[in-house]
Design a protein around this motif. Structure first.
Motif, PDB file in Angstrom:
ATOM      1  N   LYS B 249       0.829  -1.202   0.000  1.00 49.81           N
ATOM      2  CA  LYS B 249       0.000   0.000   0.000  1.00 49.81           C
ATOM      3  C   LYS B 249       0.860   1.248   0.000  1.00 49.81           C
ATOM      4  O   LYS B 249       0.631   2.179  -0.782  1.00 49.81           O
ATOM      5  N   LEU B 250       1.878   1.265   0.872  1.00 48.09           N
ATOM      6  CA  LEU B 250       2.784   2.418   0.908  1.00 48.09           C
ATOM      7  C   LEU B 250       3.397   2.632  -0.468  1.00 48.09           C
ATOM      8  O   LEU B 250       3.388   3.746  -1.009  1.00 48.09           O
ATOM      9  N   ALA B 251       3.930   1.546  -1.046  1.00 47.65           N
ATOM     10  CA  ALA B 251       4.631   1.680  -2.324  1.00 47.65           C
ATOM     11  C   ALA B 251       3.676   2.125  -3.416  1.00 47.65           C
ATOM     12  O   ALA B 251       3.998   3.003  -4.226  1.00 47.65           O
ATOM     13  N   ALA B 252       2.460   1.531  -3.430  1.00 46.05           N
ATOM     14  CA  ALA B 252       1.519   1.886  -4.494  1.00 46.05           C
ATOM     15  C   ALA B 252       1.052   3.325  -4.342  1.00 46.05           C
ATOM     16  O   ALA B 252       0.872   4.032  -5.340  1.00 46.05           O
ATOM     17  N   PHE B 253       0.883   3.792  -3.105  1.00 45.97           N
ATOM     18  CA  PHE B 253       0.499   5.198  -2.948  1.00 45.97           C
ATOM     19  C   PHE B 253       1.642   6.120  -3.343  1.00 45.97           C
ATOM     20  O   PHE B 253       1.409   7.210  -3.879  1.00 45.97           O
ATOM     21  N   ALA B 254       2.889   5.681  -3.072  1.00 41.39           N
ATOM     22  CA  ALA B 254       4.026   6.479  -3.521  1.00 41.39           C
ATOM     23  C   ALA B 254       3.978   6.640  -5.026  1.00 41.39           C
ATOM     24  O   ALA B 254       4.165   7.746  -5.568  1.00 41.39           O
ATOM     25  N   VAL B 255       3.698   5.534  -5.735  1.00 42.79           N
ATOM     26  CA  VAL B 255       3.666   5.609  -7.200  1.00 42.79           C
ATOM     27  C   VAL B 255       2.463   6.420  -7.666  1.00 42.79           C
ATOM     28  O   VAL B 255       2.573   7.236  -8.584  1.00 42.79           O
ATOM     29  N   LEU B 256       1.311   6.204  -7.016  1.00 40.41           N
ATOM     30  CA  LEU B 256       0.122   6.974  -7.407  1.00 40.41           C
ATOM     31  C   LEU B 256       0.396   8.467  -7.277  1.00 40.41           C
ATOM     32  O   LEU B 256       0.039   9.266  -8.143  1.00 40.41           O
ATOM     33  N   GLY B 257       1.042   8.837  -6.167  1.00 41.80           N
ATOM     34  CA  GLY B 257       1.378  10.247  -5.971  1.00 41.80           C
ATOM     35  C   GLY B 257       2.327  10.722  -7.046  1.00 41.80           C
ATOM     36  O   GLY B 257       2.141  11.784  -7.640  1.00 41.80           O
ATOM     37  N   ARG B 258       3.333   9.916  -7.323  1.00 38.89           N
ATOM     38  CA  ARG B 258       4.349  10.332  -8.300  1.00 38.89           C
ATOM     39  C   ARG B 258       3.741  10.426  -9.700  1.00 38.89           C
ATOM     40  O   ARG B 258       4.010  11.383 -10.424  1.00 38.89           O
ATOM     41  N   VAL B 259       2.914   9.460 -10.072  1.00 37.04           N
ATOM     42  CA  VAL B 259       2.387   9.447 -11.437  1.00 37.04           C
ATOM     43  C   VAL B 259       1.251  10.452 -11.590  1.00 37.04           C
ATOM     44  O   VAL B 259       1.264  11.290 -12.486  1.00 37.04           O
ATOM     45  N   PHE B 260       0.263  10.377 -10.693  1.00 34.84           N
ATOM     46  CA  PHE B 260      -0.920  11.218 -10.900  1.00 34.84           C
ATOM     47  C   PHE B 260      -0.648  12.657 -10.487  1.00 34.84           C
ATOM     48  O   PHE B 260      -0.922  13.586 -11.237  1.00 34.84           O
ATOM     49  N   VAL B 261      -0.137  12.834  -9.257  1.00 27.81           N
ATOM     50  CA  VAL B 261      -0.012  14.198  -8.753  1.00 27.81           C
ATOM     51  C   VAL B 261       1.160  14.921  -9.414  1.00 27.81           C
ATOM     52  O   VAL B 261       1.058  16.079  -9.785  1.00 27.81           O
ATOM     53  N   TYR B 262       2.271  14.204  -9.590  1.00 29.02           N
ATOM     54  CA  TYR B 262       3.441  14.879 -10.149  1.00 29.02           C
ATOM     55  C   TYR B 262       3.360  14.946 -11.662  1.00 29.02           C
ATOM     56  O   TYR B 262       3.448  16.020 -12.252  1.00 29.02           O
ATOM     57  N   SER B 263       3.149  13.796 -12.297  1.00 31.01           N
ATOM     58  CA  SER B 263       3.330  13.744 -13.742  1.00 31.01           C
ATOM     59  C   SER B 263       2.063  14.133 -14.497  1.00 31.01           C
ATOM     60  O   SER B 263       2.126  14.863 -15.485  1.00 31.01           O
ATOM     61  N   LEU B 264       0.922  13.636 -14.057  1.00 31.93           N
ATOM     62  CA  LEU B 264      -0.311  13.853 -14.812  1.00 31.93           C
ATOM     63  C   LEU B 264      -1.190  14.917 -14.160  1.00 31.93           C
ATOM     64  O   LEU B 264      -2.410  14.844 -14.234  1.00 31.93           O
ATOM     65  N   LEU B 265      -0.564  15.899 -13.511  1.00 35.07           N
ATOM     66  CA  LEU B 265      -1.356  16.907 -12.799  1.00 35.07           C
ATOM     67  C   LEU B 265      -2.266  17.669 -13.759  1.00 35.07           C
ATOM     68  O   LEU B 265      -3.353  18.095 -13.387  1.00 35.07           O
ATOM     69  N   THR B 266      -1.841  17.798 -15.002  1.00 38.07           N
ATOM     70  CA  THR B 266      -2.658  18.527 -15.983  1.00 38.07           C
ATOM     71  C   THR B 266      -3.975  17.801 -16.263  1.00 38.07           C
ATOM     72  O   THR B 266      -4.931  18.429 -16.688  1.00 38.07           O
ATOM     73  N   LEU B 267      -3.984  16.498 -16.018  1.00 40.20           N
ATOM     74  CA  LEU B 267      -5.211  15.729 -16.277  1.00 40.20           C
ATOM     75  C   LEU B 267      -6.026  15.554 -15.000  1.00 40.20           C
ATOM     76  O   LEU B 267      -6.782  14.598 -14.863  1.00 40.20           O
ATOM     77  N   LYS B 268      -5.849  16.479 -14.052  1.00 38.55           N
ATOM     78  CA  LYS B 268      -6.441  16.200 -12.739  1.00 38.55           C
ATOM     79  C   LYS B 268      -7.957  16.142 -12.776  1.00 38.55           C
ATOM     80  O   LYS B 268      -8.561  15.412 -12.007  1.00 38.55           O
ATOM     81  N   ALA B 269      -8.577  16.870 -13.698  1.00 40.70           N
ATOM     82  CA  ALA B 269     -10.045  16.813 -13.765  1.00 40.70           C
ATOM     83  C   ALA B 269     -10.498  15.384 -13.983  1.00 40.70           C
ATOM     84  O   ALA B 269     -11.476  14.933 -13.377  1.00 40.70           O
ATOM     85  N   GLU B 270      -9.771  14.649 -14.847  1.00 41.90           N
ATOM     86  CA  GLU B 270     -10.185  13.282 -15.152  1.00 41.90           C
ATOM     87  C   GLU B 270      -9.898  12.352 -13.979  1.00 41.90           C
ATOM     88  O   GLU B 270     -10.761  11.605 -13.545  1.00 41.90           O
ATOM     89  N   TRP B 271      -8.641  12.373 -13.474  1.00 38.72           N
ATOM     90  CA  TRP B 271      -8.333  11.348 -12.469  1.00 38.72           C
ATOM     91  C   TRP B 271      -8.946  11.636 -11.119  1.00 38.72           C
ATOM     92  O   TRP B 271      -9.212  10.700 -10.356  1.00 38.72           O
ATOM     93  N   THR B 272      -9.197  12.903 -10.783  1.00 42.02           N
ATOM     94  CA  THR B 272      -9.894  13.104  -9.504  1.00 42.02           C
ATOM     95  C   THR B 272     -11.296  12.514  -9.574  1.00 42.02           C
ATOM     96  O   THR B 272     -11.776  11.957  -8.594  1.00 42.02           O
ATOM     97  N   LEU B 273     -11.938  12.603 -10.739  1.00 42.86           N
ATOM     98  CA  LEU B 273     -13.286  12.020 -10.866  1.00 42.86           C
ATOM     99  C   LEU B 273     -13.232  10.505 -10.639  1.00 42.86           C
ATOM    100  O   LEU B 273     -14.005   9.951  -9.850  1.00 42.86           O
ATOM    101  N   ILE B 274     -12.279   9.831 -11.331  1.00 41.24           N
ATOM    102  CA  ILE B 274     -12.183   8.370 -11.176  1.00 41.24           C
ATOM    103  C   ILE B 274     -11.887   8.024  -9.719  1.00 41.24           C
ATOM    104  O   ILE B 274     -12.531   7.157  -9.119  1.00 41.24           O
TER     105      ILE B 274
END
Lengths: 100, 485
Positions: B249-274
């Motif tokens: 869980k720790l590792a997967a949240f680390a990756v989720l943070g790194r991928v979604f929040v850091y890298s795909l922040l521009t797509l936040k409208a989409e991933w926050t909905l999901i």
């Protein structure tokens, strides 16, 4: 030259075949094989994109995928053999000691 | 920026070497009841902990061809993971002898290897390293779950976890292959820059997001990808359950943070909905189904699903107005969750009887009369899991809900609070059993090993300290989360 989307469609079809196989089959070896089909769909995607972009990254990743899938299969068959020794079947329906 | 920098990889290298040394030492030293495996593992982890702490003082280093990064975000997770692994090794030392596990050295080796896999995930800056780290972690944990080869439950748990883990891997890879197809790269920094410069919407992005959410949903046990969780948690040996309920869980949240929040922040409208939908489902299903459980390990499995839901709420907030506050709350929540879960599983190990795991609800009846100290510690842990002050469970929930409110996700916070009320019921039920029921008439052999009690003490103290004085960890989480925006 064959357009890129041909490969993408082929890979999508393979992925769905693998997924359906995983969901409806009961023999655990067939479940492994379904997953391998899905991984091959991934590899087709990677290699076709790699040749489209003219970069090697995708092909290298597809080699990673194959190597790691082999490691996974080794562990998986180990688990399956332990299961078979206790149960004498390789049916996923027989893994039913625990239910929610 | 250096091409290859082994200095920043030193903690991982030390742990891998320790793992190999454990196996070698087991071959050389004859198979008496020695504790050489534990000693080597613990020493290796302590050295790695110091080396990781040392990295915190350095500025961020991007190394290995932009594949890995060691910034304070990665260091935060690595420190948590090493502490987890240390605690798990200490609580399992006596237990695996009691259970008659013959492959002791392999057990510790795979815990170390899984730790390295998770550390690589936490520090990865490229989807390829995410995949490799995830597989190193997953394969090691499949083996750990199935390590009691002669037990039906263990076989079945390993098989279920393995098959669904494979499915998750296939989804992750399919997502990665489309990421590569769309951006021409798998590097998260390049993807971030690409998205900032090309703001035109592309419906293919949603495909990638969905596949990544499915893959990591499996790893954090989010609903509807949680089916394996209770079975794998129940069938695995209790220390392994403690390990796999926190580490992946720790590792997967680390990756989720790194991928979604850091890298795909521009797509936040989409991933926050999901993630909003997944978070609501995860919290609610986890808590409601937990009520029906009579086996403590299954109950904790559903409770861990619910906790993943709260963390996802923080992640949603990180995509909203709260920004780094949301990510900070996730990090703080997870650090508290580590101690709560390891503590809870240590108590189940303490109550272990020969043969049976000692994890039924009835095993807890009248615990106060038999072991008042243990009953008290269990109460602290359970109240923390339920989110009662002054524990870390309360502080963590407070920050997550605060972040959700700040991001204008009022309804999400309200659902979270309602869920905490449901959760209170099944946690308090155990306390009622411990204090108000007559003890069951059974003479059990309990596990009184000193390392177990030490870990238990550390966990309880940490729960209280993080609840009363959270500032140091909170500041660490703040600096870690701040670097991601």
């Amino acid at each position: 030259m064959i357009p890129l989307y041909y490969y993408t469609i082929l890979s999508a079809v393979l992925f769905v075949i693998g997924l359906i196989g995983f969901l409806i089959r009961r023999n655990i070896i067939l479940l492994f094989m379904s997953i391998e089909v899905m991984l091959n769909a991934v590899n087709i995607n990677l290699v076709s994109f790699s040749s489209y972009y003219d970069s090697l990254d995708g092909q290298i990743l597809s080699i990673f995928v194959m190597a790691i899938a082999a490691a996974e299969a080794a562990v998986g068959f180990g688990i399956l053999i332990a299961f078979y020794r206790n149960k004498n079947v390789i049916d996923s329906d027989k893994a039913d000691l625990m239910k929610w | 920026m250096e091409q290859l920098n082994y200095l920043s990889l030193l903690p991982e290298i030390v742990i891998i070497l320790a793992g190999i040394l454990v196996i070698a030492a087991d071959l050389i030293i004859d198979k008496k009841d020695n504790i050489i495996s534990e000693v080597i593992s613990v020493l290796g982890l302590i050295i790695a902990l110091f080396l990781t702490g040392n990295q915190f003082l350095n500025p961020e280093i991007i190394s290995q061809n932009n594949m890995l990064i060691s910034d304070s975000y990665a260091v935060f997770f690595k420190v948590a993971l090493i502490i987890l692994s240390l605690m798990v090794i200490l609580i399992s030392s006596h237990h695996i002898r009691e259970r008659g596990i013959t492959h002791r050295a392999e057990y510790f080796t795979f815990i170390l290897f899984a730790t390295v896999g998770m550390m690589i995930m936490a520090g990865s800056l490229d989807l390829v390293t995410v995949y490799v780290g995830l597989e190193l972690m997953a394969i090691s944990i499949y083996i750990l779950v199935g390590i009691s080869r002669t037990e039906f439950l263990s076989n079945e748990a390993a098989l279920k976890y393995f098959l669904l883990g494979l499915l998750a891997t296939a989804f992750l890879l399919y997502g990665i292959s489309f990421t590569y197809g769309m951006f021409g790269t798998t590097n998260l920094v390049v993807i971030k820059n690409f998205l900032q410069n090309n703001t035109t919407a592309n419906s293919g992005y949603i495909l990638v997001l969905v596949f990544l959410v499915i893959a990591f949903g499996f790893k954090v046990a989010a609903v509807p990808f949680h089916m394996w969780t209770p079975d794998a948690y129940e069938g695995a040996m209790t220390p392994v359950t403690g390990f796999m309920s926190v580490g992946p869980k720790l590792a997967a949240f680390a990756v989720l943070g790194r991928v979604f929040v850091y890298s795909l922040l521009t797509l936040k409208a989409e991933w926050t909905l999901i993630l909003t939908i997944v978070s609501i489902l995860t919290m609610t299903v986890g808590n409601v189904v937990a009520i029906a459980q009579t086996n403590i390990k299954r109950m904790l499995a559903y409770s861990s699903i619910a906790h993943a839901g709260y963390c996802l709420m923080g992640l949603v907030a990180a995509g909203g107005l709260a920004g780094s506050l949301g990510l900070q709350s996730v990090l703080f929540y997870l650090s508290g969750y580590l101690f709560m879960n390891v503590g809870a599983f240590s108590i189940i190990i303490f109550l272990n009887k020969k043969g049976i795991s000692g994890s039924e609800l009835d095993d807890f009846s009248g615990l106060n009369e038999r072991y008042p100290g243990i009953a008290l510690m269990m109460s602290v842990i359970l109240l923390s899991l339920a989110g009662v002050p002054p524990t870390t469970g309360f502080a963590g929930k407070l920050y997550v809900f605060m972040a959700a409110v700040k991001s204008k996700y009022m309804f999400l916070a309200v659902i979270g609070v309602l869920n905490s009320v449901i959760a209170l019921y099944y946690y308090l039920r155990i306390i009622v059993y411990m204090y108000m029921k007559k003890p069951a008439d059974l003479k059990e052999e309990t596990n009184r090993s000193v390392p177990l009690l030490l870990v238990l003490g550390i966990a309880v103290v940490a729960i209280l300290v993080l609840g009363i004085y959270p500032e140091p960890v909170l500041n660490f989480a703040k600096s870690a989360a701040g670097g991601m925006f």
